[in-house]
Design an enzyme around this catalytic site. Sequence first.
Site, PDB file in Angstrom:
ATOM      1  N   THR A 241       0.831  -1.197   0.000  1.00 39.35           N
ATOM      2  CA  THR A 241       0.000   0.000   0.000  1.00 39.35           C
ATOM      3  C   THR A 241       0.867   1.248   0.000  1.00 39.35           C
ATOM      4  OG1 THR A 241      -0.031   0.217   2.407  1.00 39.35           O
ATOM      5  CG2 THR A 241      -1.745  -1.135   1.400  1.00 39.35           C
ATOM      6  N   ASP A 242       0.291   2.339  -0.481  1.00 39.32           N
ATOM      7  CA  ASP A 242       0.809   3.632  -0.082  1.00 39.32           C
ATOM      8  C   ASP A 242       0.511   3.748   1.409  1.00 39.32           C
ATOM      9  OD1 ASP A 242       1.857   6.190  -0.054  1.00 39.32           O
ATOM     10  OD2 ASP A 242       0.775   6.851  -1.826  1.00 39.32           O
ATOM     11  N   TRP A 243       1.208   4.655   2.079  1.00 39.74           N
ATOM     12  CA  TRP A 243       1.156   4.694   3.548  1.00 39.74           C
ATOM     13  C   TRP A 243      -0.243   5.109   4.026  1.00 39.74           C
ATOM     14  CZ3 TRP A 243       5.001   2.444   2.001  1.00 39.74           C
ATOM     15  CH2 TRP A 243       6.117   2.117   2.781  1.00 39.74           C
TER      16      TRP A 243
END
Length: 799
Positions: A241-243
């Site tokens: 994931t992106d953060w």
Amino acid sequence: MERTNKQTMKRYEEEAKKLLKEMTLEEKAGLLSGSNFWETKGVERLGVEKAMVTDGPHGLRKQAGSSDHLGINKSVPATCFPTAATTACSFDTELLERMGEALGEECLQENVSVLLGPGVNIKRSPLCGRNFEYFSEDPYLTGEMASALINGIQSKGVGTSMKHFAANNQEARRMVISSVIDERALREIYLAGFETAVKKSSPWTLMCSYNQINGEFSSQNKKLLTGILREEWGFEGAVMTDWGAVVDRVKGVEAGLDLEMPYSGPDNDQAIVTAVQNGNLDEAVLDTAVLRMICLLLAAKDGKKPDFRYDAKEHHKLAKEVAAASCVLLKNNDMLPLEKNKKLAVLGEFAKNPRYQGAGSSRINPLQLENLCDVLKERNIDFTYAPGYSLENDNAEEEKIKEAISVAKEADAVIVCIGLPDSYESEGFDRDHMHLPESHIALLKEAAAVNSNTIVLLFCGSAVEMPWLSDAKALLLLYLGGEAGASAAADILFGDVNPCGRLAESFPCKLEDNPSFANFPGGDLTVEYRESIYVGYRYYDKAEVDVLFPFGYGLSYTTFAYDKLTLTKEGEYVKASLCVKNTGSVAGAEIVQVYVSQKNSSVFKPVRELKGFAKVHLNPGEEKAVEILLDKRAFAYYATEKSDWVVEKGEYTVAAAASSRDIRLTADITLEGCESGSVVQPMSYCSLKAPLSIEAKDFEILYGRELPAATRVSGEPFTINSTLGEIAKTQVGSALIMQMKQQMASMTGGVENSDDGMERMFERMMGEMPIRSLSMFSQGTMGSAQIQGILDSINQESC
């Protein structure tokens, strides 16, 4: 052990399968989330080591102390290379691969296993605040440059995480917005660069984006993460994931999402365990994700070199070479190159405090930052400096202008350094306009009024309007040139290097000319990509819109002639062959661009599309043969009715060009293919007119279904995907935002650079952050039950 782009996670499968059999359900679930902000989990009892990932993509942003994903806290010193917006202008895949090798070496020294990059999202609008981190408006160029960088990094036994997958083309409401895109545009424009890099470079990981695509979040989009990425393209790595991009953790695993970053507390791991235990998640699906993670961790362990040390001086030299190859000479009325014995006036605060990189998660702590004034001193150039404006505000200051004018009057030539400060473009927010600060323009105009020999050095991360262009006798676009950008600029100014950069994006005359203007950044819930495939030059050329500078444009200190274009069929390919000659008096490099178009197509298409390029280095009078292979995809469009790429039977034109609007040679070829279909083609797409205005009914035909609502219905209950801006008017929401602002203020208290755009970034991001992100913001201390309690209180209050 080093790996090439031909080697993938598959080599570790047998060992990974053995380890998988030894793992408990809880260990499997745990392996799919981070252990902290930058590290994955491991399984210590089985000898599976955790791995470190860290931000890039144009340098290493490893935080040794306090961690964040916004570029706030300091990172270890590293080479700051030019940003993607800059390097794309080099059209030089060999150079990008060398830059990737250097990045890989810096990762090895710092024990980093995966570098988060490159960013390959398309520049749909010049206003996207993160455009500096992306390569181009063109998917072909994007894919080729991304592939080269990935190959270089991974040749050192270090992984990459190509991002942000997919259709993340704005910062506004990026964590909740749904990108509404027709399937053909999605395939031809927004996914094509990812596809090229996956197939040519096998990145270890891909990073999913925050946004939704046609109503489904990327982090749980099975069509995207499994159907397209793995089943169609053959991707074998892990998806992270992106953060803070997770919405529904179990649904994400089912869709093909492997790693959640950063650690958000125990709730999501437990959700996976519970889902398996109660039969809502097939353990075989979980095992598939865990297997990919074990392979990744084994590769990371295999790639570590604890005693490795890179050569910082050589990396700085490479950063300079990359910057010089990427500078674009946009205007030159017999002004450049400069003679070294001239007396110069150097104006503009950027000459001493350059804008050399973007703000946000890609902010690098440079090893050796140069500025133009110091470089000129080292070269014994006679110059006088005046700041001309302040980086603290945009207002033209009379005293600073006066000082600059007095310096300009006494000089043989004036170098004016202007552009966009960090506060104008950054991760976290989009630009509101395409103007330069008032103070920068005022300085240029006043200087040019007293000295016509005025040269502009332009610092920016994306296209800008230029009502001031006539005041410049020469214009050199530096974009964001990294730590050695000043030396690179000096080399070009004095003719030590012949400029060869070409624009990787069009520069429109004004913002309103951009095809996305009427639909950017969209509503509260959706942004409609009504322009479809007509992005950048594909639109400007089709609608015959004047531009300041076209895609692929750039000047040189020499001239080139093209001759003898021929086309031959070689199996699955068409080979375009031509001769290029340096007809000037100095050595230089030409970037030959090959565009393809079809005559009498049954579907709407751009006038021409880039499908190949070659960089040719030539001495004065030298001539070289250039050959470019065009595969089936160079002539194909995505046929939505067949869910496949189709080459129509008919005649095609192949053009050899110096830009999308500087066609030097053309040749025609007839190809066998499919007969024309009977696809409905809305007239507004077949005959584009400027300004672009696409009716909802026409876009709906392309989209293939009813368009979703663009704004939230008043009175609806808030959800975990509602933003803090939406709940700001409630008492609970207001108190929560106040608390977060105080927390952010304490985080930014030590930031040294006052012109970093941080305050504006935080203000925008705060309002657009979804309630579910509170878990990440609290670094796992706030669980799902607490967040649900806050949400219930807000909904009770608003009833």
